[in-house]
Design a protein around this motif. Structure first.
Motif, PDB file in Angstrom:
ATOM      1  N   HIS A  24       0.828  -1.323   0.008  1.00  0.00           N
ATOM      2  CA  HIS A  24      -0.018  -0.066  -0.072  1.00  0.00           C
ATOM      3  C   HIS A  24       0.890   1.297   0.118  1.00  0.00           C
ATOM      4  O   HIS A  24       1.730   1.373   0.926  1.00  0.00           O
ATOM      5  CB  HIS A  24      -0.971   0.002   1.236  1.00  0.00           C
ATOM      6  N   HIS A  49       1.219   5.306  -2.018  1.00  0.00           N
ATOM      7  CA  HIS A  49       0.784   6.385  -3.098  1.00  0.00           C
ATOM      8  C   HIS A  49       2.152   6.904  -3.628  1.00  0.00           C
ATOM      9  O   HIS A  49       2.681   7.828  -3.023  1.00  0.00           O
ATOM     10  CB  HIS A  49       0.002   7.583  -2.574  1.00  0.00           C
ATOM     11  N   HIS A  97      -9.035   2.374   1.901  1.00  0.00           N
ATOM     12  CA  HIS A  97      -8.637   2.366   2.965  1.00  0.00           C
ATOM     13  C   HIS A  97      -9.883   2.222   4.213  1.00  0.00           C
ATOM     14  O   HIS A  97     -11.085   2.673   3.732  1.00  0.00           O
ATOM     15  CB  HIS A  97      -8.209   4.047   3.459  1.00  0.00           C
ATOM     16  N   HIS A 145      -4.743  -0.450   6.392  1.00  0.00           N
ATOM     17  CA  HIS A 145      -4.752   0.067   7.643  1.00  0.00           C
ATOM     18  C   HIS A 145      -5.597  -1.025   8.688  1.00  0.00           C
ATOM     19  O   HIS A 145      -4.640  -1.824   9.378  1.00  0.00           O
ATOM     20  CB  HIS A 145      -5.290   1.440   7.794  1.00  0.00           C
ATOM     21  N   ASP A 151       2.609   3.023   3.055  1.00  0.00           N
ATOM     22  CA  ASP A 151       1.713   4.180   2.730  1.00  0.00           C
ATOM     23  C   ASP A 151       2.502   5.401   2.014  1.00  0.00           C
ATOM     24  O   ASP A 151       3.651   5.178   1.462  1.00  0.00           O
ATOM     25  CB  ASP A 151       1.016   4.855   4.148  1.00  0.00           C
TER      26      ASP A 151
HETATM   27 ZN   LIG Z   1      -2.902   5.334   1.856  1.00  0.00          ZN
END
Ligand SMILES: [Zn+2]
Ligand SMILES: N[C@@H](CCSC[C@H]1O[C@@H](n2cnc3c(=O)[nH]cnc32)[C@H](O)[C@@H]1O)C(=O)O
Length: 428
Positions: free
Chosen positions: A59, A61, A208, A245, A296
């Motif tokens: 996960h 970005h 998420h 998460h 993340d």
């Molecule tokens: Zn994220």
């Protein structure tokens, strides 16, 4: 047939034993051919090193590298609304390309060979992944809150269209997913309308969920059920789906995940930095939930180094459980390799004949990796991304002797710095 021999190293096997052996890769099929005392056309020197499966960042970005260090020390809600979203509103396709390349270079340099990415301008990210020679599950992050109905439906359609168009790109190294951002940033009616379409398209769904209590309480108030019960009711949490998460989960939600086979991607550094909370990782593992590991974005981490993430996962998992034996070294290495790979649907994360030829060679010749009582312990607790000597994905060498072969590292850094500076100038 072109073959590559990873020779002279010790090799981390799927049962986490370590063996002195060679690994032969088929560069055409991108698979591991054999393990043993072997010879090949071309050699990659692993002497004095440990050959491990390429790490899988499940996960991130990736283009958020442009916002690394731009806004720190804030809660998720304020961080997104006051800093990140206004800056992201200024992003161009070229920015995302530059940020993605920077993130991918950082990943290659720290032994990561596969990732999951949710962001904007995803065709740029796909092109960057293709050029990087990496493997990825990609999706456009759709948000409906704050949009009128037409714009909201457009977001959802964009996410589906990307998922349909790019699945199987880069000779199959790119797979896709439908990616509604979260249970609170996408309205119920849009889930009801578009989840069936994603099923029809045959792509998994990634979002998420349960990251902060602010993402739990409004759902309980509005729907009278826990977020994951609500998610299941919306048709989410099929066995191919995975959420990021899962910090605030009750026992019923953990059982639900285990029953349905949906995965959880743990992002310990982001959860600590944004003070989101401590995910019940040992409880998830005990319940048999599939758990992977992710960094993340670089704005909430602030790096994309999966070695840091393994260490953070072990540390935080112990604190959360109040038990030093919880989330042990074996578990975090498993999470960063096969756990993440299985969640993303890649046959990577294990060094065995037939598996994808995705691996990294760690240099063991360092004071902080001495003595060598237990190399799995070193991977979890002592090794760093900068210890990676070579990175290989799909049988191709992405970094050799710390030299990235797929990009001009210096040029990528310069371009990203310039783009980042101009971006925050526009946003301020
Ligand atoms: Zn994220
Ligand atoms: N199309 C959407 C973009 C969603 S991309 C995914 C989003 O997740 C954001 N993001 C990054 N880290 C986190 C996190 O920890 N929780 C929630 N969102 C995050 C990221 O900044 C980005 O805006 C839009 O119109 O805003």
């Amino acid at each position: 047939m072109s073959e590559l021999l990873v020779s002279g190293g010790q090799v981390l096997r799927p049962d986490h034993s370590v063996e002195r052996t060679d690994v032969l890769l088929d560069q055409d099929s991108g698979e591991i051919i054999d393990i043993g005392d072997l010879s090949g056309d071309d050699e990659l020197d692993a002497a004095g090193g440990l050959v491990i499966p390429g790490l899988v960042n499940a996960h991130t970005h990736v283009a958020m590298t442009l916002l690394r260090g731009y806004a720190d020390d804030k809660q998720l809600d304020a961080w997104l609304q006051e800093d990140i979203w206004p800056a992201e509103a200024e992003l161009t396709a070229e920015d995302v390309r530059a940020g993605a390349e920077l993130g991918l270079v950082e990943m290659i340099k720290s032994g990561t060979t596969a990732l999951n990415d949710m962001y904007f301008f995803m065709s740029e990210v796909a092109d960057a992944v293709e050029a990087a020679g990496m493997r990825a599950r990609l999706g456009y992050g759709a948000i409906t809150i704050g949009n009128d109905d037409e714009a909201a439906r457009e977001e959802m359609r964009d996410s589906l269209a990307f998922a349909r168009e790019y699945d199987g790109a880069a000779d199959g190294r790119i797979r896709t997913a439908f990616m509604p951002h979260s249970l609170t940033t996408v309205g119920e009616e849009y889930y009801r309308e578009f989840v069936p379409e994603a099923r029809e398209a045959g792509v998994p769904i990634h979002l998420h969920a349960n990251e902060t209590t602010d993402e739990v309480d409004p759902i309980v108030d509005e729907h009278g059920q826990r977020p994951l019960a609500y998610a299941a009711d919306l048709g989410l949490l099929e066995s191919e789906d995975y959420l990021a998460h899962g910090v605030h989960l009750d026992d019923g939600e953990i059982d639900l995940l285990a029953e349905r086979g949906a995965g959880v991607v743990h992002c310990p550094a982001s959860n600590m930095k944004l003070a989101s909370g401590m995910a019940p990782i040992q409880d998830l593992l005990d319940a048999g939930v599939a758990v992977g590991l992710g960094t993340d974005g670089a704005a909430s981490n602030n790096d994309l180094d999966m070695f840091d993430e393994m260490r953070d996962a072990a540390m935080l998992g112990k604190l959360a459980a109040g038990d030093a034996s919880a989330v042990d070294a074996y578990s975090v290495v498993e999470m960063a390799t096969r756990g993440s790979a299985e969640i993303l649907g890649f046959d990577s994360g294990r060094i065995e004949p037939g598996a994808n030829a995705d691996l990294a060679v760690i240099d063991l010749d360092a004071p902080h990796l001495t003595p060598a009582h237990d190399l799995v312990s070193h991977l979890a607790y002592a090794a760093r991304g900068s210890d990676v000597r070579h990175t290989v994905c799909d049988g191709q060498v992405l970094m050799r002797d710390r030299e990235v072969t797929v990009f001009d590292e210096q040029a990528v850094r310069e371009r990203a710095s310039e783009r980042a500076q101009s971006l925050v100038g526009r946003a301020d």
